[in-house]
Design a protein around this motif. Structure first.
Motif, PDB file in Angstrom:
ATOM      1  N   ALA A 358      82.355 -29.969 -35.041  1.00 43.50           N
ATOM      2  CA  ALA A 358      81.479 -30.011 -36.227  1.00 43.50           C
ATOM      3  C   ALA A 358      80.255 -30.848 -35.903  1.00 43.50           C
ATOM      4  O   ALA A 358      80.306 -32.078 -35.927  1.00 43.50           O
ATOM      5  CB  ALA A 358      82.228 -30.586 -37.436  1.00 43.50           C
ATOM      6  N   GLY A 359      79.147 -30.188 -35.579  1.00 41.07           N
ATOM      7  CA  GLY A 359      77.911 -30.894 -35.278  1.00 41.07           C
ATOM      8  C   GLY A 359      77.245 -31.413 -36.536  1.00 41.07           C
ATOM      9  O   GLY A 359      77.660 -31.117 -37.654  1.00 41.07           O
ATOM     10  N   GLN A 360      76.183 -32.185 -36.348  1.00 44.65           N
ATOM     11  CA  GLN A 360      75.477 -32.764 -37.491  1.00 44.65           C
ATOM     12  C   GLN A 360      74.231 -31.947 -37.791  1.00 44.65           C
ATOM     13  O   GLN A 360      74.319 -30.755 -38.078  1.00 44.65           O
ATOM     14  CB  GLN A 360      75.147 -34.227 -37.219  1.00 44.65           C
ATOM     15  CG  GLN A 360      74.712 -34.992 -38.464  1.00 44.65           C
ATOM     16  CD  GLN A 360      74.554 -36.482 -38.216  1.00 44.65           C
ATOM     17  OE1 GLN A 360      74.952 -36.999 -37.187  1.00 44.65           O
ATOM     18  NE2 GLN A 360      73.956 -37.175 -39.152  1.00 44.65           N
ATOM     19  N   GLY A 361      73.060 -32.545 -37.719  1.00 41.96           N
ATOM     20  CA  GLY A 361      71.837 -31.838 -38.084  1.00 41.96           C
ATOM     21  C   GLY A 361      71.419 -30.832 -37.020  1.00 41.96           C
ATOM     22  O   GLY A 361      71.730 -30.978 -35.839  1.00 41.96           O
ATOM     23  N   ARG A 362      70.687 -29.805 -37.454  1.00 43.01           N
ATOM     24  CA  ARG A 362      70.155 -28.816 -36.525  1.00 43.01           C
ATOM     25  C   ARG A 362      68.846 -29.330 -35.947  1.00 43.01           C
ATOM     26  O   ARG A 362      67.897 -29.605 -36.674  1.00 43.01           O
ATOM     27  CB  ARG A 362      69.940 -27.482 -37.233  1.00 43.01           C
ATOM     28  CG  ARG A 362      69.342 -26.400 -36.330  1.00 43.01           C
ATOM     29  CD  ARG A 362      69.361 -25.047 -37.000  1.00 43.01           C
ATOM     30  NE  ARG A 362      68.835 -23.998 -36.136  1.00 43.01           N
ATOM     31  CZ  ARG A 362      68.944 -22.677 -36.381  1.00 43.01           C
ATOM     32  NH1 ARG A 362      69.570 -22.276 -37.481  1.00 43.01           N
ATOM     33  NH2 ARG A 362      68.448 -21.798 -35.543  1.00 43.01           N
ATOM     34  N   ASN A 363      68.786 -29.453 -34.634  1.00 42.40           N
ATOM     35  CA  ASN A 363      67.569 -29.866 -33.946  1.00 42.40           C
ATOM     36  C   ASN A 363      67.268 -28.828 -32.880  1.00 42.40           C
ATOM     37  O   ASN A 363      67.962 -28.750 -31.862  1.00 42.40           O
ATOM     38  CB  ASN A 363      67.735 -31.254 -33.329  1.00 42.40           C
ATOM     39  CG  ASN A 363      67.741 -32.347 -34.376  1.00 42.40           C
ATOM     40  OD1 ASN A 363      66.707 -32.752 -34.862  1.00 42.40           O
ATOM     41  ND2 ASN A 363      68.932 -32.805 -34.746  1.00 42.40           N
ATOM     42  N   GLU A 364      66.251 -28.030 -33.124  1.00 40.47           N
ATOM     43  CA  GLU A 364      65.936 -26.920 -32.232  1.00 40.47           C
ATOM     44  C   GLU A 364      64.425 -26.712 -32.198  1.00 40.47           C
ATOM     45  O   GLU A 364      63.766 -26.688 -33.232  1.00 40.47           O
ATOM     46  CB  GLU A 364      66.633 -25.640 -32.730  1.00 40.47           C
ATOM     47  CG  GLU A 364      66.381 -24.431 -31.845  1.00 40.47           C
ATOM     48  CD  GLU A 364      67.015 -23.167 -32.404  1.00 40.47           C
ATOM     49  OE1 GLU A 364      67.264 -22.236 -31.627  1.00 40.47           O
ATOM     50  OE2 GLU A 364      67.259 -23.114 -33.632  1.00 40.47           O
ATOM     51  N   LEU A 365      63.900 -26.574 -30.993  1.00 35.76           N
ATOM     52  CA  LEU A 365      62.482 -26.282 -30.799  1.00 35.76           C
ATOM     53  C   LEU A 365      62.364 -24.876 -30.215  1.00 35.76           C
ATOM     54  O   LEU A 365      62.932 -24.591 -29.160  1.00 35.76           O
ATOM     55  CB  LEU A 365      61.852 -27.306 -29.849  1.00 35.76           C
ATOM     56  CG  LEU A 365      60.385 -27.072 -29.474  1.00 35.76           C
ATOM     57  CD1 LEU A 365      59.501 -27.161 -30.716  1.00 35.76           C
ATOM     58  CD2 LEU A 365      59.933 -28.073 -28.414  1.00 35.76           C
ATOM     59  N   LEU A 366      61.643 -24.008 -30.917  1.00 37.04           N
ATOM     60  CA  LEU A 366      61.425 -22.641 -30.449  1.00 37.04           C
ATOM     61  C   LEU A 366      60.091 -22.586 -29.706  1.00 37.04           C
ATOM     62  O   LEU A 366      59.058 -22.984 -30.251  1.00 37.04           O
ATOM     63  CB  LEU A 366      61.433 -21.657 -31.622  1.00 37.04           C
ATOM     64  CG  LEU A 366      62.807 -21.343 -32.218  1.00 37.04           C
ATOM     65  CD1 LEU A 366      63.341 -22.503 -33.048  1.00 37.04           C
ATOM     66  CD2 LEU A 366      62.753 -20.096 -33.073  1.00 37.04           C
ATOM     67  N   THR A 367      60.128 -22.128 -28.491  1.00 35.70           N
ATOM     68  CA  THR A 367      58.943 -22.136 -27.631  1.00 35.70           C
ATOM     69  C   THR A 367      58.521 -20.708 -27.310  1.00 35.70           C
ATOM     70  O   THR A 367      59.284 -19.758 -27.512  1.00 35.70           O
ATOM     71  CB  THR A 367      59.240 -22.902 -26.339  1.00 35.70           C
ATOM     72  OG1 THR A 367      60.371 -22.300 -25.673  1.00 35.70           O
ATOM     73  CG2 THR A 367      59.566 -24.367 -26.629  1.00 35.70           C
ATOM     74  N   PRO A 368      57.284 -20.528 -26.815  1.00 35.01           N
ATOM     75  CA  PRO A 368      56.841 -19.185 -26.424  1.00 35.01           C
ATOM     76  C   PRO A 368      57.823 -18.577 -25.417  1.00 35.01           C
ATOM     77  O   PRO A 368      58.381 -19.297 -24.592  1.00 35.01           O
ATOM     78  CB  PRO A 368      55.473 -19.442 -25.784  1.00 35.01           C
ATOM     79  CG  PRO A 368      54.997 -20.713 -26.434  1.00 35.01           C
ATOM     80  CD  PRO A 368      56.242 -21.529 -26.631  1.00 35.01           C
ATOM     81  N   ASP A 448      76.964 -33.498 -23.923  1.00 37.19           N
ATOM     82  CA  ASP A 448      77.869 -34.065 -24.911  1.00 37.19           C
ATOM     83  C   ASP A 448      77.377 -33.809 -26.323  1.00 37.19           C
ATOM     84  O   ASP A 448      76.295 -34.236 -26.704  1.00 37.19           O
ATOM     85  CB  ASP A 448      77.999 -35.572 -24.663  1.00 37.19           C
ATOM     86  CG  ASP A 448      78.942 -36.242 -25.643  1.00 37.19           C
ATOM     87  OD1 ASP A 448      80.027 -35.690 -25.876  1.00 37.19           O
ATOM     88  OD2 ASP A 448      78.582 -37.307 -26.164  1.00 37.19           O
ATOM     89  N   ARG A 449      78.170 -33.095 -27.111  1.00 35.06           N
ATOM     90  CA  ARG A 449      77.890 -32.796 -28.508  1.00 35.06           C
ATOM     91  C   ARG A 449      76.568 -32.069 -28.710  1.00 35.06           C
ATOM     92  O   ARG A 449      75.907 -32.203 -29.737  1.00 35.06           O
ATOM     93  CB  ARG A 449      77.919 -34.087 -29.347  1.00 35.06           C
ATOM     94  CG  ARG A 449      79.305 -34.700 -29.420  1.00 35.06           C
ATOM     95  CD  ARG A 449      79.404 -35.731 -30.512  1.00 35.06           C
ATOM     96  NE  ARG A 449      79.096 -35.181 -31.819  1.00 35.06           N
ATOM     97  CZ  ARG A 449      79.908 -34.398 -32.535  1.00 35.06           C
ATOM     98  NH1 ARG A 449      81.068 -34.029 -32.044  1.00 35.06           N
ATOM     99  NH2 ARG A 449      79.541 -33.971 -33.715  1.00 35.06           N
ATOM    100  N   ALA A 450      76.125 -31.289 -27.728  1.00 36.68           N
ATOM    101  CA  ALA A 450      74.884 -30.531 -27.860  1.00 36.68           C
ATOM    102  C   ALA A 450      75.195 -29.129 -28.384  1.00 36.68           C
ATOM    103  O   ALA A 450      76.227 -28.548 -28.062  1.00 36.68           O
ATOM    104  CB  ALA A 450      74.171 -30.447 -26.520  1.00 36.68           C
ATOM    105  N   TRP A 451      74.267 -28.601 -29.185  1.00 38.09           N
ATOM    106  CA  TRP A 451      74.439 -27.282 -29.796  1.00 38.09           C
ATOM    107  C   TRP A 451      73.148 -26.492 -29.661  1.00 38.09           C
ATOM    108  O   TRP A 451      72.057 -27.044 -29.628  1.00 38.09           O
ATOM    109  CB  TRP A 451      74.786 -27.426 -31.287  1.00 38.09           C
ATOM    110  CG  TRP A 451      76.026 -28.225 -31.537  1.00 38.09           C
ATOM    111  CD1 TRP A 451      76.121 -29.579 -31.656  1.00 38.09           C
ATOM    112  CD2 TRP A 451      77.361 -27.729 -31.662  1.00 38.09           C
ATOM    113  NE1 TRP A 451      77.424 -29.954 -31.853  1.00 38.09           N
ATOM    114  CE2 TRP A 451      78.210 -28.837 -31.861  1.00 38.09           C
ATOM    115  CE3 TRP A 451      77.923 -26.452 -31.628  1.00 38.09           C
ATOM    116  CZ2 TRP A 451      79.583 -28.715 -32.028  1.00 38.09           C
ATOM    117  CZ3 TRP A 451      79.292 -26.330 -31.800  1.00 38.09           C
ATOM    118  CH2 TRP A 451      80.107 -27.442 -32.000  1.00 38.09           C
ATOM    119  N   HIS A 452      73.293 -25.174 -29.573  1.00 33.58           N
ATOM    120  CA  HIS A 452      72.133 -24.297 -29.664  1.00 33.58           C
ATOM    121  C   HIS A 452      72.491 -23.155 -30.613  1.00 33.58           C
ATOM    122  O   HIS A 452      73.621 -23.074 -31.112  1.00 33.58           O
ATOM    123  CB  HIS A 452      71.695 -23.796 -28.279  1.00 33.58           C
ATOM    124  CG  HIS A 452      72.691 -22.894 -27.603  1.00 33.58           C
ATOM    125  ND1 HIS A 452      72.328 -21.873 -26.776  1.00 33.58           N
ATOM    126  CD2 HIS A 452      74.053 -22.845 -27.637  1.00 33.58           C
ATOM    127  CE1 HIS A 452      73.399 -21.250 -26.314  1.00 33.58           C
ATOM    128  NE2 HIS A 452      74.451 -21.833 -26.816  1.00 33.58           N
TER     129      HIS A 452
END
Length: 692
Positions: A358-368, A448-452
């Motif tokens: 169960a991850g926490q906040g969504r942190n994602e950067l969308l790039t070209p 560790d605890r990384a999500w995509h």
């Protein structure tokens, strides 16, 4: 070079140092992933080291060192070589800590490119993403035994009054100390912990138990002498303090030992005779102060205490917002009725499963090319007091297991009700072939605890997700995703956090109104800071329910390096001391409820995608923007290339227009570039809206 240029150059050098640290950590993760893939390929019965080596960018001998079974007949590998394994750079730490944080949210990780063979062969293909494996519930009676509570462990209403601590507020840059209605100017000399304790004890002879540093960050005073900030902080905390030693803890809220944190550390000291205990803490745990003086910060804490006292007649401000949040929550546990005996704590096995899945906040950067190389503009929308929106329903009772067979046997109505309920699901998800928008579900990524968030059409992956996200994927306004339920945990719906959250929301609303209508600028600022502190109490209080496995930090003299615990990770060192940390597993914490934190985090991530505003009969969120216009997610915030006409009524969960930067702008490709654009957008003169 003058003094100003010298200081600026040192700051730039520290930036380069931190970038090197990140690059080394990224390289270590890539190398570990490469080695894992090599081992997987070795499972093929016809695998050859000569074929794998060029694909991995290694020599044949290095491949054989990883997998000795692949040794060719003409290659002699001695036992010493076979025992070698890649090691991370000395002193590197793969761990970052908040709740937190804390909290503490999982950082965005760039997917690792797949390993490809040099020529077509019948060998099995490498997986598309180098994902870490998530745990599953064991089959049969072993797994069924997880669905119980920890014996003799439950959250219960306290029968004692929390003791307030004598507190002062200190600006270590100017030496200004505020204690109640008195102001002192201190000579802090070199700003060591010994200097602070001596100066404060002299100014307030009747005794102080908590020193909040409002500015100056004295633990960074020797940052130039250390490779990382954590090293500087550890050295500052562990430097000798004549007449004092590290506190071993006391009382019902016992917290023993120093807490090493790059930005907001905690130093805990006690007199050698044991009659005085003092904490040195950063006020940054509660809110960002900017240039606020100690008087304004003191007023903010007074206003905060007064606002909480309207709802809890025994409210006491503890050292951190997470401690305060959990203490206040325990005082809302019903004294009578269904939960008068408290809320039982899950089995350690289920807590461990939730911690891993169960991850926490969504942190994602969308790039070209997922966004244009040149952005027409960058617009920041931040969900106001977001987590407070998702506390009205939480899991309670003894959980039950829902296997794939059980779920498949249910009617559509029963399935829908289960996904609307309080559950945590292991699923196999498939992105539709026609999908052209952002990903909807978290999947494990390297680290560790990384999500995509997979979004490539046709991609199939296995993961765990909360009911709000699973339901969103199946019923989203664009194209339903194919979801297969593999296993699940289902609770009854309850309201264990509702009363607590309502009181905090009322305190927040009251302080926000004071900040808006107060005529005195200093008091208006103090009310604003107090409202931010209420937000921290709820945010970090929720994070504290997650109860991560504890990490213990310690130091060992360099001359006794062999005494560093074998399972410890070195996180810093200097000429005299080695600083390390080691996991100690889960404690018997009666207030450990990771199921509550997981449900709130899942609901918040789903609301970043789609959220209904009933009163306005409209929707907001990423899925209600055109494809290719979402630049980034950051916990509670969306970054877009277009303005949106979303309603904002100053209510928890509403999307606030917080920043707007006109283009054309080069699309950010790193978190640092995004934050630079964000900060520029927040200060641009065209910005409208208020504070979240």
């Amino acid at each position: 070079m003058d003094a100003h240029s010298y200081s600026a150059a040192l700051a730039d050098l520290r930036t380069v140092r931190d970038q090197i640290k990140k690059a080394r950590a990224a390289l270590a993760r890539l190398e570990a992933d490469r080695d894992k893939r090599v081992s997987q390929l070795a499972g093929y019965e016809k695998a050859k080291a000569e074929r794998i080596a060029p694909a991995a960018g290694l020599g044949v001998a290095e491949v054989v060192a990883l997998v000795p079974a692949l040794a060719p007949d003409n290659l002699a590998v001695d036992e010493e070589t076979q025992r070698q394994s890649p090691e991370p750079p000395h002193g590197q730490s793969a761990l970052g800590h908040a709740p937190a944080p804390h909290h503490h949210a999982a950082e965005h990780a760039t997917p690792v490119p797949p390993v490809t063979a040099d020529a077509p062969t019948p060998e099995p293909p490498a997986p598309a993403e180098a994902e870490r494996d998530l745990p599953s519930i064991p089959e049969g009676t072993t797994g069924d035994a997880w669905f119980a509570h920890s014996p003799g462990l439950a959250s219960s209403r306290p029968h004692f009054t929390q003791q307030a601590r004598s507190t002062v507020f200190l600006d270590t840059t100017t030496g200004v100390l505020v204690h109640r209605d008195r102001t002192h100017r201190l000579d802090l000399r070199d700003r060591t912990a010994a200097d602070l304790l001596a100066a404060v004890s002299s100014a307030v002879p009747e005794g102080v138990e908590r020193i909040y540093v409002t500015a100056g960050d004295p633990w960074h005073r020797d940052a130039d002498r250390h490779p990382y900030l954590r090293d500087a902080v550890a050295a500052w905390l562990n430097a000798p303090v004549p007449g004092w030693r590290t506190d071993t803890g006391r009382g019902r809220d016992r917290m023993a030992g120093h807490f090493v944190h790059a930005r907001n550390p905690v130093g805990r000291y006690q007199r050698d005779n044991g009659d005085s205990h003092v904490e040195i803490r950063s006020v940054g745990e509660w809110f960002d102060t900017g240039e606020d003086d100690p008087h304004t910060v003191r007023d903010a804490f007074v206003l905060l205490w007064q606002a909480l006292r309207r709802h809890w007649n025994d409210a006491v401000l503890m050292g951190s917002p997470s401690q305060t949040g959990r203490d206040l929550w325990t005082r809302t546990i019903p004294a009578r009725g269904q939960h008068a005996d408290g809320f039982p704590v899950l089995s350690e096995e289920l807590r461990g499963l939730l911690h891993a899945t169960a991850g926490q906040g969504r942190n994602e950067l969308l790039t070209p090319p997922r966004v244009p190389d040149q952005l027409p503009q960058l617009v920041e929308y931040d969900r106001t007091f977001a987590y407070a929106k998702h506390t009205w329903k939480s899991p309670v009772g003894t959980p039950r297991r829902v296997t794939a067979a059980t779920f498949a046997a249910w009617s559509e109505k029963e399935q829908t009700r289960a996904l609307y309920g309080s559950g945590h699901w292991q699923i196999r998800a498939t992105v539709p072939d026609t999908w052209n928008h952002v990903g909807l579900l978290p999947a494990p990524a390297p680290g560790d605890r990384a999500w995509h968030y997979p979004a490539e059409p046709g991609t199939t992956f296995t993961t765990w997700a909360g009911g709000p996200e699973v339901h969103t994927a199946m019923t989203n306004p664009l194209t339903p995703w194919k979801i297969e339920i593999l296993d699940g945990i289902l609770w009854e719906d309850g309201k264990p956090l509702d009363d607590w959250a309502k009181k905090l929301k009322e305190a927040w609303a009251n302080l926000s109104a004071q900040a808006h209508f107060q005529g005195d600028p200093q008091q208006a600022r103090a009310a604003h800071l107090a409202s931010r502190a209420v937000r921290s109490i709820l945010l970090y209080g929720i994070g504290a329910f997650a109860q991560r496995p504890r990490m213990v930090t310690g130091t060992t003299p360099r001359s006794m390096e062999r005494d560093v615990p074998p399972d410890a990770e070195v996180i810093g060192f200097d000429d005299k001391l080695i600083t390390w940390q080691k996991p100690t597993g889960f404690t018997r914490d009666p207030n450990a409820h990771p199921e509550w934190a997981a449900a709130i985090w899942s609901g918040a991530r789903a609301a970043l995608l789609t959220q209904r505003h009933r009163d306005d009969d409209t929707y907001a969120g990423a899925l209600h923007t055109p494809p290719g216009t979402v630049v980034a997610f950051r916990t509670d915030a969306l970054y877009l290339t277009q303005r949106q006409n979303w309603p904002y009524h100053h209510q928890p969960g509403d999307y606030l227009l917080k920043g707007h930067l006109t283009g054309p702008l080069t699309a950010p490709t790193t978190e640092e570039e995004l934050l630079t654009l964000r900060d520029a957008g927040r200060t641009a003169p065209t910005r409208k809206g208020g504070q979240a």
